[in-house]
Design a protein around this motif. Sequence first.
Motif, PDB file in Angstrom:
ATOM      1  N   ALA A 161      56.883  34.985  50.018  1.00 17.04           N
ATOM      2  CA  ALA A 161      56.249  34.128  49.011  1.00 17.04           C
ATOM      3  C   ALA A 161      54.854  34.632  48.667  1.00 17.04           C
ATOM      4  O   ALA A 161      54.476  34.690  47.491  1.00 17.04           O
ATOM      5  CB  ALA A 161      56.189  32.689  49.512  1.00 17.04           C
ATOM      6  N   ASP A 162      54.093  35.019  49.662  1.00 14.95           N
ATOM      7  CA  ASP A 162      52.731  35.487  49.421  1.00 14.95           C
ATOM      8  C   ASP A 162      52.712  36.826  48.695  1.00 14.95           C
ATOM      9  O   ASP A 162      51.915  37.031  47.778  1.00 14.95           O
ATOM     10  CB  ASP A 162      51.973  35.584  50.743  1.00 14.95           C
ATOM     11  CG  ASP A 162      50.494  35.294  50.595  1.00 14.95           C
ATOM     12  OD1 ASP A 162      50.107  34.649  49.596  1.00 14.95           O
ATOM     13  OD2 ASP A 162      49.723  35.703  51.480  1.00 14.95           O
ATOM     14  N   VAL A 163      53.596  37.735  49.089  1.00 15.05           N
ATOM     15  CA  VAL A 163      53.658  39.039  48.423  1.00 15.05           C
ATOM     16  C   VAL A 163      54.044  38.878  46.959  1.00 15.05           C
ATOM     17  O   VAL A 163      53.417  39.461  46.071  1.00 15.05           O
ATOM     18  CB  VAL A 163      54.640  39.990  49.146  1.00 15.05           C
ATOM     19  CG1 VAL A 163      54.962  41.210  48.303  1.00 15.05           C
ATOM     20  CG2 VAL A 163      54.065  40.405  50.488  1.00 15.05           C
ATOM     21  N   GLU A 164      55.046  38.056  46.676  1.00 18.93           N
ATOM     22  CA  GLU A 164      55.455  37.830  45.287  1.00 18.93           C
ATOM     23  C   GLU A 164      54.323  37.213  44.476  1.00 18.93           C
ATOM     24  O   GLU A 164      54.030  37.648  43.372  1.00 18.93           O
ATOM     25  CB  GLU A 164      56.670  36.904  45.220  1.00 18.93           C
ATOM     26  CG  GLU A 164      57.960  37.574  45.567  1.00 18.93           C
ATOM     27  CD  GLU A 164      59.149  36.656  45.345  1.00 18.93           C
ATOM     28  OE1 GLU A 164      58.995  35.582  44.724  1.00 18.93           O
ATOM     29  OE2 GLU A 164      60.240  37.014  45.788  1.00 18.93           O
ATOM     30  N   ARG A 165      53.706  36.197  45.020  1.00 18.34           N
ATOM     31  CA  ARG A 165      52.618  35.508  44.319  1.00 18.34           C
ATOM     32  C   ARG A 165      51.487  36.471  43.999  1.00 18.34           C
ATOM     33  O   ARG A 165      51.014  36.548  42.864  1.00 18.34           O
ATOM     34  CB  ARG A 165      52.111  34.365  45.200  1.00 18.34           C
ATOM     35  CG  ARG A 165      50.962  33.606  44.622  1.00 18.34           C
ATOM     36  CD  ARG A 165      50.505  32.521  45.629  1.00 18.34           C
ATOM     37  NE  ARG A 165      49.165  32.149  45.330  1.00 18.34           N
ATOM     38  CZ  ARG A 165      48.081  32.768  45.776  1.00 18.34           C
ATOM     39  NH1 ARG A 165      48.184  33.796  46.580  1.00 18.34           N
ATOM     40  NH2 ARG A 165      46.882  32.353  45.443  1.00 18.34           N
ATOM     41  N   GLN A 187      48.289  39.631  40.506  1.00 17.21           N
ATOM     42  CA  GLN A 187      47.376  40.760  40.430  1.00 17.21           C
ATOM     43  C   GLN A 187      47.888  41.856  39.502  1.00 17.21           C
ATOM     44  O   GLN A 187      47.163  42.333  38.637  1.00 17.21           O
ATOM     45  CB  GLN A 187      47.114  41.337  41.813  1.00 17.21           C
ATOM     46  CG  GLN A 187      46.280  40.433  42.674  1.00 17.21           C
ATOM     47  CD  GLN A 187      46.128  40.951  44.092  1.00 17.21           C
ATOM     48  OE1 GLN A 187      46.882  41.811  44.555  1.00 17.21           O
ATOM     49  NE2 GLN A 187      45.161  40.417  44.816  1.00 17.21           N
ATOM     50  N   ALA A 188      49.129  42.253  39.680  1.00 14.03           N
ATOM     51  CA  ALA A 188      49.657  43.399  38.937  1.00 14.03           C
ATOM     52  C   ALA A 188      50.029  43.050  37.495  1.00 14.03           C
ATOM     53  O   ALA A 188      49.803  43.843  36.593  1.00 14.03           O
ATOM     54  CB  ALA A 188      50.873  43.976  39.648  1.00 14.03           C
ATOM     55  N   LEU A 189      50.595  41.894  37.286  1.00 14.50           N
ATOM     56  CA  LEU A 189      51.081  41.568  35.948  1.00 14.50           C
ATOM     57  C   LEU A 189      50.123  40.707  35.138  1.00 14.50           C
ATOM     58  O   LEU A 189      50.043  40.858  33.922  1.00 14.50           O
ATOM     59  CB  LEU A 189      52.443  40.867  36.035  1.00 14.50           C
ATOM     60  CG  LEU A 189      53.550  41.703  36.679  1.00 14.50           C
ATOM     61  CD1 LEU A 189      54.834  40.903  36.763  1.00 14.50           C
ATOM     62  CD2 LEU A 189      53.769  42.992  35.902  1.00 14.50           C
ATOM     63  N   ALA A 232      44.124  36.811  43.228  1.00 21.22           N
ATOM     64  CA  ALA A 232      45.101  36.074  44.034  1.00 21.22           C
ATOM     65  C   ALA A 232      44.924  36.448  45.498  1.00 21.22           C
ATOM     66  O   ALA A 232      45.538  37.380  45.987  1.00 21.22           O
ATOM     67  CB  ALA A 232      46.513  36.383  43.568  1.00 21.22           C
ATOM     68  N   SER A 233      44.080  35.711  46.173  1.00 21.96           N
ATOM     69  CA  SER A 233      43.874  35.990  47.595  1.00 21.96           C
ATOM     70  C   SER A 233      45.078  35.500  48.392  1.00 21.96           C
ATOM     71  O   SER A 233      45.789  34.593  47.964  1.00 21.96           O
ATOM     72  CB  SER A 233      42.595  35.309  48.082  1.00 21.96           C
ATOM     73  OG  SER A 233      42.677  33.927  47.859  1.00 21.96           O
TER      74      SER A 233
END
Length: 85
Positions: free
Chosen positions: A44-48, A53-55, A60-61
Amino acid sequence: MLVGFRTVRRATLELKCAGLEGDLARRSIEPSTLSLLGLLRRLADVERRWFRQALAAQDASPRFSSSAEPDADLLRERIDGAIGV
């Protein structure tokens, strides 16, 4: 392609977690502190963070970890202290 990759990862984790409740979801097998709940929190954290950040170029800490404890989202003692189920 990115959405397909995410869909496969989510489906795999959902399959692994199906039917787990409470302590069983938090249980780790010694000597590891890794649990399925920890994996779910990491995903969940990696997706968020990735999507923000990338898109979307937003800040997004991490929600479940920090630079001082980068694996806190996976550690049982951090999960038990943060979630009351």
